[in-house]
Scaffold this motif. Structure first.
Motif, PDB file in Angstrom:
ATOM      1  N   LEU A 159       0.833  -1.216   0.000  1.00 36.36           N
ATOM      2  CA  LEU A 159       0.000   0.000   0.000  1.00 36.36           C
ATOM      3  C   LEU A 159       0.861   1.256   0.000  1.00 36.36           C
ATOM      4  N   VAL A 160       1.870   1.278   0.871  1.00 32.11           N
ATOM      5  CA  VAL A 160       2.737   2.457   1.008  1.00 32.11           C
ATOM      6  C   VAL A 160       3.495   2.718  -0.286  1.00 32.11           C
ATOM      7  N   VAL A 161       4.042   1.656  -0.882  1.00 25.59           N
ATOM      8  CA  VAL A 161       4.831   1.812  -2.116  1.00 25.59           C
ATOM      9  C   VAL A 161       3.934   2.278  -3.260  1.00 25.59           C
ATOM     10  N   GLU A 162       2.718   1.730  -3.352  1.00 26.90           N
ATOM     11  CA  GLU A 162       1.782   2.144  -4.411  1.00 26.90           C
ATOM     12  C   GLU A 162       1.416   3.618  -4.255  1.00 26.90           C
ATOM     13  N   ILE A 184      -4.039   6.942   1.316  1.00 26.40           N
ATOM     14  CA  ILE A 184      -4.228   5.564   1.793  1.00 26.40           C
ATOM     15  C   ILE A 184      -5.457   5.578   2.691  1.00 26.40           C
ATOM     16  N   LEU A 185      -6.471   4.817   2.280  1.00 26.84           N
ATOM     17  CA  LEU A 185      -7.731   4.728   3.021  1.00 26.84           C
ATOM     18  C   LEU A 185      -7.614   3.555   3.986  1.00 26.84           C
ATOM     19  N   VAL A 186      -7.468   3.851   5.274  1.00 27.14           N
ATOM     20  CA  VAL A 186      -7.210   2.803   6.281  1.00 27.14           C
ATOM     21  C   VAL A 186      -8.529   2.386   6.926  1.00 27.14           C
ATOM     22  N   THR A 241      -7.109  -5.398   6.061  1.00 23.31           N
ATOM     23  CA  THR A 241      -6.946  -5.876   4.670  1.00 23.31           C
ATOM     24  C   THR A 241      -7.933  -5.220   3.709  1.00 23.31           C
ATOM     25  N   GLN A 242      -8.912  -4.471   4.230  1.00 21.02           N
ATOM     26  CA  GLN A 242      -9.842  -3.745   3.350  1.00 21.02           C
ATOM     27  C   GLN A 242      -9.325  -2.341   3.018  1.00 21.02           C
ATOM     28  N   SER A 243      -8.153  -2.000   3.533  1.00 18.39           N
ATOM     29  CA  SER A 243      -7.550  -0.684   3.236  1.00 18.39           C
ATOM     30  C   SER A 243      -7.163  -0.620   1.753  1.00 18.39           C
ATOM     31  N   THR A 244      -7.278   0.561   1.164  1.00 18.63           N
ATOM     32  CA  THR A 244      -6.974   0.735  -0.265  1.00 18.63           C
ATOM     33  C   THR A 244      -6.209   2.041  -0.488  1.00 18.63           C
ATOM     34  N   ALA A 256      -6.257   8.565   5.344  1.00 25.29           N
ATOM     35  CA  ALA A 256      -7.630   8.808   5.803  1.00 25.29           C
ATOM     36  C   ALA A 256      -8.097   7.579   6.573  1.00 25.29           C
ATOM     37  N   LYS A 257      -8.586   7.787   7.804  1.00 29.02           N
ATOM     38  CA  LYS A 257      -8.964   6.660   8.663  1.00 29.02           C
ATOM     39  C   LYS A 257     -10.491   6.557   8.747  1.00 29.02           C
TER      40      LYS A 257
END
Length: 549
Positions: free
Chosen positions: A184-187, A381-383, A218-221, A210-211
């Protein structure tokens, strides 16, 4: 004046200073006191080192509960008062600001150096001799460190290579999710790179987090663009190929500064009183629509009349309260905020593939998605996670990962992780101490021993008996070609860390070492503490909750 010039020599330093001053001096009074405070601080955070590090529950002055193993957050919330311990805290905060990771190493290693310095003081060494030995050992460590590099990242844009490099950084905070979170971080970082730059550098502010409560990690995008955690105003909730005008002011008719009186003579005057304002607002909205705009972002209040006309012409309205978020939206869309009501020039307008309101975990959010190959300087990153505390902890882990990517842009070298680099430094510095003549050799040997704090703490936090495992680890490093051997937290034995791709970022480790040593040398050079009387009046007595007290 005569009274202030008179010095009572029998009263010592206290007779020279104002009432309320405190002084501590000498080895027992100042040096050992400082060391004790730093040792207490280090022992507090050492148990949080590594993937199996324990969490701390901190209730701050606002009665907010923080559950985390992140050293920088713990230090920030503890509000340390001791001046010497504060120096270690400041070194840790500086490490957090510059490189994100290795904050615990700064405090743990600094505390261990001071603990071993206390042993030398009790054996009769002067602090100046300890400082000299530590300085020589540190310079030697900086010579050894580049020789221990095991891997160099060849291409910053290679997502697989970068995810491998930062995996262990995320594992220390979120063990088990490190593979998923590193991708996620690299993307997110790759989205913000300039396409024309051969050696891109990451701007930390370009990757937003954004939290949203609910679901699991695992649903983070990752969203290419911006996410605003609120619903849009008005009726329009979905716009494709949006042309956006950003207003740095409110969307309403401005009121006059001077007071005025309106005289209404008949019923027609009363009916037409607001009509001129209505027609003027409609004219402004028509002008905005004429430029092709179908979405407006407003940094201020929106009057009901303005909202009515914006809905009438099917314009999506987004209200942003924060100036910082407005700036980031402008970056994301390539727009310029205007501070006048009226149509913007084509250069001031921004564009976006899709702006829509989504409901995620029962919360409505606005998503600015750049779905095609448009250049955008912002990614989000949507956490997702079940509780607020877990969300905050994941955010801290991601923040460390983002800082590590920035660090790899500056220096792509990697060192072996899992305590391997510390064990090798310890071994080589002990060999160096054997060749040194004079009293410096004792301090150099203690400096080498201090590196054992990392593998020993990793072993302790994994449930091992540290004495036996440290013997095995030192034995493994005595063999040739075994400089990459570290501690396996699951197998509980020495192993070659390069086979599992466990790395430390070189520049982060070197900086943490520098900050820890600088703080320690400063503390050891202090031989007297003078504390003035705190400002302000007497503190009110504490209210007891015990009715029998």
């Amino acid at each position: 004046m005569a009274k202030s010039m008179a010095l009572n020599s029998a009263a010592g330093v206290g007779g020279m200073l104002k009432d309320g001053h405190k002084t501590f001096e000498g080895v027992a009074g100042a040096v050992v006191r400082n060391i004790e405070a730093c040792k207490a601080l280090a022992s507090m955070v050492q148990t949080s080192l590594g993937p199996y590090g324990m969490n701390k529950l901190v209730v701050n002055h606002l009665e907010k509960i923080i559950v985390t193993s992140d050293c920088a957050t713990i230090m920030k919330e503890l509000e340390v008062q001791h001046p010497a311990a504060k120096m270690l805290v400041m070194a840790s905060e500086m490490q957090e600001t510059e490189y994100g990771d290795n904050t615990n190493f700064v405090i743990s290693f600094g505390g261990e150096l001071l603990k071993l310095a206390e042993d030398l003081i009790r054996n009769g060494l002067h602090t100046s001799e300890i400082v000299s030995g530590y300085q020589r050992a540190y310079e030697k460590a900086l010579e050894i460190l580049p020789k221990l590099v095991v891997y160099t990242v060849k291409d910053i844009r290679d997502r697989k290579e970068m995810a491998m490099a930062i995996k262990s950084v995320l594992a220390t905070k979120q063990y088990g999710y490190e593979e998923f979170l590193s991708e996620l971080v690299v993307e997110a970082a790759s989205i913000t790179y300039s396409p024309s730059s051969k050696k891109p550098k990451l701007n930390i502010d370009s990757v937003r987090i954004a939290k949203i409560k609910g679901g699991n990690i695992t649903q983070s995008t990752v969203v290419k663009g911006m996410v605003v955690l609120r619903d849009s105003e008005g009726l329009v909730k979905h716009v494709k190929n949006a042309k956006v005008q950003v207003f740095g002011c409110g969307f309403e008719a401005s009121s006059t500064e001077a007071k005025g009186t309106v005289l209404i003579k008949n019923a027609d005057d009363l009916l037409t009183y607001n009509r001129s304002e209505e027609s003027k607002l409609e004219e402004i909205v028509k002008g905005v629509v004429a430029t092709g705009v179908n979405t407006v972002v407003v940094n201020g209040s929106i009057s009901e009349m303005s909202q009515h006309y914006l809905d009438k012409y099917s314009i999506m309205v987004i209200k942003i309260a924060s100036k910082f978020d407005l700036r980031r939206i402008c970056q994301s869309l390539g727009a310029t905020a205007v501070v006048r009501l009226g149509p913007a020039t084509p250069e001031e307008l921004g564009s976006c593939s899709l702006i829509e309101v989504k409901e995620i975990g029962g919360k409505k959010v606005i998503v600015f998605s750049q779905e095609f190959d448009e250049d955008t300087a912002i990614s989000t990153i949507l956490v997702r996670s079940s509780t607020e505390n877990v969300l905050n902890d994941v955010e801290r882990a991601l923040d460390d990962g983002i800082h590590s990517i920035k660090a790899l842009g500056e220096d792509p070298r990697l060192l072996p992780g899992a305590g391997a680099v510390e064990l090798e430094l310890s071994k080589q510095l002990k060999e160096f101490a054997d060749d040194v003549l004079g009293l410096d050799q004792y301090a150099i040997r203690k400096f080498a021993e201090a590196f054992d704090v990392v593998p020993r703490t990793l072993a302790e936090n994994s449930g091992c008996v540290p004495t036996s495992i440290m013997h095995k680890l030192h034995l493994s490093h005595s063999k040739s070609d075994s400089k990459n051997f570290g501690f396996a937290i699951d197998e509980l034995e020495p192993f070659d860390v390069t086979t599992a791709n466990i790395y430390d970022v070189y520049i982060t480790k070197a900086n943490a070492l520098r900050l820890a040593v600088d703080a320690v040398l400063t503390i050891l050079r202090i031989d007297q503490i003078v504390m003035s009387k705190p400002a302000g009046g007497p503190k009110p007595p504490k209210q007891s909750n015990d009715p029998d007290a």
